[in-house]
Design an enzyme around this catalytic site. Structure first.
Site, PDB file in Angstrom:
ATOM      1  CD  GLU A  17       0.787   6.358 -10.434  1.00  0.00           C
ATOM      2  OE1 GLU A  17       2.003   6.616 -10.588  1.00  0.00           O
ATOM      3  OE2 GLU A  17       0.017   6.132 -11.369  1.00  0.00           O
ATOM      4  CD  GLU A  31       8.657   7.048 -10.771  1.00  0.00           C
ATOM      5  OE1 GLU A  31       8.329   8.126 -10.226  1.00  0.00           O
ATOM      6  OE2 GLU A  31       8.220   6.690 -11.881  1.00  0.00           O
TER       7      GLU A  31
END
Length: 117
Positions: free
Chosen positions: A64, A71
């Site tokens: 994560e 991102e």
């Protein structure tokens, strides 16, 4: 400790805090992880079963955080929508999904026999 080493730990802590407070999914994973560990302790899982759970949880959280980094980098480099940027984000998100499914399988393999007893 040398000053630079202390700074590197401070930067890492800052990164973990940023990911935790800005990404809903990481908070969800942390909350679920706390419940899973607490349930494992309640069921008196073996030392090795707890290690397996903790490793699976860490695998998800690390995935994560890497996803968050990818991102952010993609958003920085590519402010407009591009197919390659979308692919990079989707593959990173897929890695999180895959690690989560693997962790769920590990959890089921560990918990189900204890619950059935």
């Amino acid at each position: 400790m040398p000053r630079r080493l202390v700074q590197s730990f401070q930067y890492a802590g800052k990164g973990i805090r940023h990911a935790f407070w800005t990404r809903r999914n990481i908070r969800i994973h942390f909350i679920i992880a706390a419940f899973v560990i607490a349930f494992g302790v309640y069921l008196k899982l073996s030392y090795y079963e707890l290690i397996a759970l903790i490793l699976a949880i860490c695998f998800v959280l690390i995935s994560e955080m890497i996803n968050t980094s990818i991102e952010e980098i993609v958003n920085l480099v590519t402010p407009t929508r591009r197919a390659s940027a979308t692919i990079a984000k989707d593959v990173a998100a897929g890695a999180v999904l895959f690690s989560t499914v693997c962790a769920i399988i590990v959890g089921c393999l560990i918990f189900i026999p204890h619950i059935i007893k």
